[in-house]
Design a protein around this motif. Sequence first.
Motif, PDB file in Angstrom:
ATOM      1  N   PHE A  46       0.819  -1.214   0.000  1.00 16.99           N
ATOM      2  CA  PHE A  46       0.000   0.000   0.000  1.00 16.99           C
ATOM      3  C   PHE A  46       0.854   1.264   0.000  1.00 16.99           C
ATOM      4  O   PHE A  46       2.008   1.245   0.444  1.00 16.99           O
ATOM      5  N   PRO A  47       0.284   2.384  -0.446  1.00 11.34           N
ATOM      6  CA  PRO A  47       0.926   3.683  -0.289  1.00 11.34           C
ATOM      7  C   PRO A  47       0.577   4.258   1.085  1.00 11.34           C
ATOM      8  O   PRO A  47      -0.500   3.991   1.623  1.00 11.34           O
ATOM      9  N   LEU A  48       1.479   5.032   1.629  1.00 13.83           N
ATOM     10  CA  LEU A  48       1.228   5.660   2.929  1.00 13.83           C
ATOM     11  C   LEU A  48       0.215   6.787   2.761  1.00 13.83           C
ATOM     12  O   LEU A  48       0.432   7.735   2.005  1.00 13.83           O
ATOM     13  N   GLY A  51       5.480   9.464  -0.452  1.00  9.42           N
ATOM     14  CA  GLY A  51       5.913  10.642  -1.190  1.00  9.42           C
ATOM     15  C   GLY A  51       7.074  11.314  -0.493  1.00  9.42           C
ATOM     16  O   GLY A  51       7.873  12.008  -1.116  1.00  9.42           O
ATOM     17  N   GLY A  52       7.178  11.107   0.830  1.00 10.20           N
ATOM     18  CA  GLY A  52       8.239  11.730   1.605  1.00 10.20           C
ATOM     19  C   GLY A  52       9.597  11.078   1.389  1.00 10.20           C
ATOM     20  O   GLY A  52       9.693   9.919   0.990  1.00 10.20           O
ATOM     21  N   ARG A  53      10.638  11.835   1.656  1.00 12.80           N
ATOM     22  CA  ARG A  53      12.011  11.329   1.548  1.00 12.80           C
ATOM     23  C   ARG A  53      12.380  10.505   2.769  1.00 12.80           C
ATOM     24  O   ARG A  53      11.767  10.649   3.839  1.00 12.80           O
ATOM     25  N   ASP A  54      13.391   9.645   2.624  1.00 13.16           N
ATOM     26  CA  ASP A  54      13.753   8.758   3.726  1.00 13.16           C
ATOM     27  C   ASP A  54      14.184   9.525   4.971  1.00 13.16           C
ATOM     28  O   ASP A  54      13.855   9.135   6.092  1.00 13.16           O
ATOM     29  N   HIS A  55      14.889  10.670   4.791  1.00 11.06           N
ATOM     30  CA  HIS A  55      15.347  11.397   5.980  1.00 11.06           C
ATOM     31  C   HIS A  55      14.189  12.063   6.718  1.00 11.06           C
ATOM     32  O   HIS A  55      14.292  12.374   7.904  1.00 11.06           O
ATOM     33  N   ILE A  67      11.565  14.964  10.503  1.00  9.39           N
ATOM     34  CA  ILE A  67      10.395  15.774  10.831  1.00  9.39           C
ATOM     35  C   ILE A  67       9.168  14.925  11.144  1.00  9.39           C
ATOM     36  O   ILE A  67       8.344  15.289  11.995  1.00  9.39           O
ATOM     37  N   HIS A  68       9.013  13.772  10.490  1.00 12.97           N
ATOM     38  CA  HIS A  68       7.850  12.915  10.718  1.00 12.97           C
ATOM     39  C   HIS A  68       8.120  11.776  11.696  1.00 12.97           C
ATOM     40  O   HIS A  68       7.187  11.106  12.123  1.00 12.97           O
ATOM     41  N   GLY A  69       9.376  11.547  12.019  1.00 15.63           N
ATOM     42  CA  GLY A  69       9.724  10.432  12.893  1.00 15.63           C
ATOM     43  C   GLY A  69       9.891   9.128  12.123  1.00 15.63           C
ATOM     44  O   GLY A  69       9.643   9.036  10.927  1.00 15.63           O
ATOM     45  N   ASP A  70      10.338   8.109  12.839  1.00 15.98           N
ATOM     46  CA  ASP A  70      10.643   6.815  12.240  1.00 15.98           C
ATOM     47  C   ASP A  70       9.383   6.160  11.681  1.00 15.98           C
ATOM     48  O   ASP A  70       8.378   6.018  12.386  1.00 15.98           O
ATOM     49  N   LEU A  71       9.427   5.747  10.408  1.00 13.09           N
ATOM     50  CA  LEU A  71       8.241   5.218   9.753  1.00 13.09           C
ATOM     51  C   LEU A  71       7.785   3.902  10.364  1.00 13.09           C
ATOM     52  O   LEU A  71       6.572   3.654  10.489  1.00 13.09           O
ATOM     53  N   THR A  72       8.704   3.056  10.761  1.00 16.07           N
ATOM     54  CA  THR A  72       8.309   1.785  11.378  1.00 16.07           C
ATOM     55  C   THR A  72       7.580   2.023  12.697  1.00 16.07           C
ATOM     56  O   THR A  72       6.603   1.344  13.013  1.00 16.07           O
ATOM     57  N   HIS A  84       9.683   8.503  -1.596  1.00 12.57           N
ATOM     58  CA  HIS A  84       9.678   9.640  -2.528  1.00 12.57           C
ATOM     59  C   HIS A  84       9.354   9.210  -3.958  1.00 12.57           C
ATOM     60  O   HIS A  84       9.735   9.871  -4.924  1.00 12.57           O
ATOM     61  N   VAL A  85       8.628   8.105  -4.108  1.00  5.95           N
ATOM     62  CA  VAL A  85       8.528   7.464  -5.425  1.00  5.95           C
ATOM     63  C   VAL A  85       7.802   8.282  -6.505  1.00  5.95           C
ATOM     64  O   VAL A  85       8.094   8.091  -7.689  1.00  5.95           O
TER      65      VAL A  85
END
Length: 232
Positions: free
Chosen positions: A98-100, A146-150, A157-162, A188-189
Amino acid sequence: MNVLIVHAHPEPQSFTNALKDAAVAELTAAGHEVVVSDLYAMNFNPVASAADFGSRGSEDYLNYALEQRHNVKANSLAPDIAAELAKIKAADLVLLSFPLYWFSMPAILKGWIDRVFVSGIVYGGRRIYDQGGLSGKRAMVIATTGGRDHMLSAGGIHGDLTETLKPVLQGTLGYAGMTVLAPFYGYHVPYISQEAREAVLDDFRTQLRDIEKRETLVMPSLANFDAEMKPL
């Protein structure tokens, strides 16, 4: 190994769909049996309601989880729920693709979980975590952003995705008893070049080839809690 891929993206040309297709091709080539539930293509109904039940334990008040249990015993769950539940029962590995959306999964996938992770089979009472109804099965999240890994890392800024996806990884998959593999993320795809997308796909294929040895996330064990779920 029997693999179920539950895919939730409305656009067949999306990169999320490309990852799903790569998983099908790679796992099939490795000799695994792969089944796909493409929720948008199926026009899957994500709305949990009284219509999900062919019989009622209580006609006066809808307690959805209790009606799930009643209808499991009565063998009267809605046909689309029963069909998806059969796929889960047959699977050794479940992949969620899925997309976030808003730090979570699309509504159609959340609705699939709400309706198909049936109380009385998947969870209920002490049937959770390592004693959950799906114990012995493995699960993995494949998500695009859509966001970048950093931006989606610890200190970003968003915190750890996991950690952000804990309601999915622990609160759903781990809670149901599944061994949860480390997720795969495509960052960021929508904005990267085709060459960069191909590199992500190649990395994904490589990781799938070694899926038997993939890192697992740590989940609670009921052995560490008493009858009231208080820590020992």
